[in-house]
Design an enzyme around this catalytic site. Structure first.
Site, PDB file in Angstrom:
ATOM      1  N   SER A  66       0.822  -1.205   0.000  1.00 27.95           N
ATOM      2  CA  SER A  66       0.000   0.000   0.000  1.00 27.95           C
ATOM      3  C   SER A  66       0.862   1.263   0.000  1.00 27.95           C
ATOM      4  O   SER A  66       2.023   1.254   0.411  1.00 27.95           O
ATOM      5  CB  SER A  66      -0.916   0.010   1.221  1.00 27.95           C
ATOM      6  OG  SER A  66      -1.753  -1.129   1.219  1.00 27.95           O
TER       7      SER A  66
HETATM    8  N1  SAH Z   1      -0.632  -4.576   3.989  1.00 25.34           N
HETATM    9  C1  SAH Z   1      -0.150  -5.068   2.720  1.00 25.34           C
HETATM   10  C2  SAH Z   1      -1.208  -4.917   1.662  1.00 25.34           C
HETATM   11  C3  SAH Z   1      -1.148  -6.016   0.661  1.00 25.34           C
HETATM   12  S1  SAH Z   1      -2.439  -5.992  -0.540  1.00 25.34           S
HETATM   13  C4  SAH Z   1       1.101  -4.322   2.301  1.00 25.34           C
HETATM   14  O1  SAH Z   1       1.202  -3.117   2.546  1.00 25.34           O
HETATM   15  O2  SAH Z   1       1.970  -4.943   1.696  1.00 25.34           O
HETATM   16  C5  SAH Z   1      -3.703  -6.943   0.254  1.00 25.34           C
HETATM   17  C6  SAH Z   1      -3.334  -8.356   0.654  1.00 25.34           C
HETATM   18  O3  SAH Z   1      -4.544  -8.981   1.098  1.00 25.34           O
HETATM   19  C7  SAH Z   1      -2.790  -9.206  -0.477  1.00 25.34           C
HETATM   20  O4  SAH Z   1      -1.557  -9.726  -0.090  1.00 25.34           O
HETATM   21  C8  SAH Z   1      -3.834 -10.320  -0.638  1.00 25.34           C
HETATM   22  O5  SAH Z   1      -3.262 -11.546  -0.995  1.00 25.34           O
HETATM   23  C9  SAH Z   1      -4.491 -10.363   0.737  1.00 25.34           C
HETATM   24  N2  SAH Z   1      -5.852 -10.884   0.762  1.00 25.34           N
HETATM   25  C10 SAH Z   1      -6.865 -10.656  -0.112  1.00 25.34           C
HETATM   26  N3  SAH Z   1      -7.985 -11.309   0.262  1.00 25.34           N
HETATM   27  C11 SAH Z   1      -7.690 -11.940   1.427  1.00 25.34           C
HETATM   28  C12 SAH Z   1      -8.447 -12.779   2.300  1.00 25.34           C
HETATM   29  N4  SAH Z   1      -9.722 -13.072   2.079  1.00 25.34           N
HETATM   30  N5  SAH Z   1      -7.823 -13.255   3.405  1.00 25.34           N
HETATM   31  C13 SAH Z   1      -6.519 -12.961   3.659  1.00 25.34           C
HETATM   32  N6  SAH Z   1      -5.763 -12.173   2.860  1.00 25.34           N
HETATM   33  C14 SAH Z   1      -6.338 -11.678   1.747  1.00 25.34           C
END
Ligand code: SAH
Length: 223
Positions: A66
């Site tokens: 993000s």
């Molecule tokens: N906080 C992270 C954001 C990553 S993007 C950062 O700054 O790097 C969002 C993440 O949510 C992705 O890695 C995706 O694989 C995960 N995600 C999406 N749906 C999900 C679910 N139902 N349960 C767990 N993780 C999920």
């Protein structure tokens, strides 16, 4: 762009959005955590040059780390305290997790892509962030074994506020979650559960997150 440039850009965007977020500066502890945690450690090697720019970056598996402003804002929305135990849904790169680990007692983080979860766990180990527990699973279910949480942060866009997460929030606790349709309009919401368990949800600003997956394809039973 270096770490200081990133902090300056966050402050500038906070100022620019002050009417929406209701403040002109984020909590000093939050900004200190943003200063301390090396974002360049959480991005793929070929992205290092852009690690401190105030934008999202691809981290593989169709996911993104993000934007720093959003990470700082969502952290601030939780009002994290040193004794707090926090649940994060969507570990991704682990950067948001690391920021929270500097501000709270424990962070529990759930990710459905096994490789991302393992990659983040390696970085936590290498950097000595030892108050984080990772789990591979479906974030819509939260992590009931360690509930209730003082704060819950969801870093993928949900179509609705998941009931299981509201349930796992302690009375007095706060949740930051983007809600909306995939690749369409989403609102960053602040959900508060009051001392009597009543739940209030307020929209803070429009955002664009990768979707939260309803039925993850990863292995849900692994820890
Ligand atoms: N906080 C992270 C954001 C990553 S993007 C950062 O700054 O790097 C969002 C993440 O949510 C992705 O890695 C995706 O694989 C995960 N995600 C999406 N749906 C999900 C679910 N139902 N349960 C767990 N993780 C999920």
């Amino acid at each position: 762009m270096n770490q200081q440039g990133m902090l300056d850009d966050i402050n500038e965007e906070v100022h620019y959005t002050r009417n929406l977020i209701g403040k002109d500066a984020l909590d000093a502890r939050v900004m200190e955590a943003m200063r301390k945690v090396p974002r360049d450690e959480f991005v793929p090697p070929d992205m290092k040059a852009a690690a401190f720019a105030n934008g999202p970056l691809p981290i593989g598996h169709g996911q993104t780390i993000s934007q720093p402003y959003i990470v700082a804002l969502m952290t601030d929305m939780l009002a994290p305290g040193p004794e707090h135990r926090i649940l994060e849904i969507g570990t991704g790169s682990g950067y948001q997790t690391a920021i929270l680990s500097q501000l709270c007692r424990e962070v529990y983080t759930v990710e459905f892509v096994a490789e991302l979860s393992a990659g983040a766990a390696d970085i936590f180990k290498r950097l000595g962030y030892d108050n984080i527990e990772t789990r591979i699973g479906n974030g819509y279910q939260g992590w009931p074994e360690h509930a209730p949480y003082d704060g819950i942060i969801v870093t993928a866009a949900a179509t609705h506020i998941p009931a299981a997460l509201v349930e796992q929030l302690r009375p007095g606790g706060r949740m930051a979650i983007p809600v909306g349709q995939p690749y369409s309009h989403q609102e960053l919401m602040l959900v508060r559960k009051d001392a009597r368990g009543k739940v209030l949800a307020d929209s803070v600003l429009g955002v664009a997150f990768v979707p939260m997956v309803e039925a993850p394809t990863g292995n849900l039973d692994q820890e």
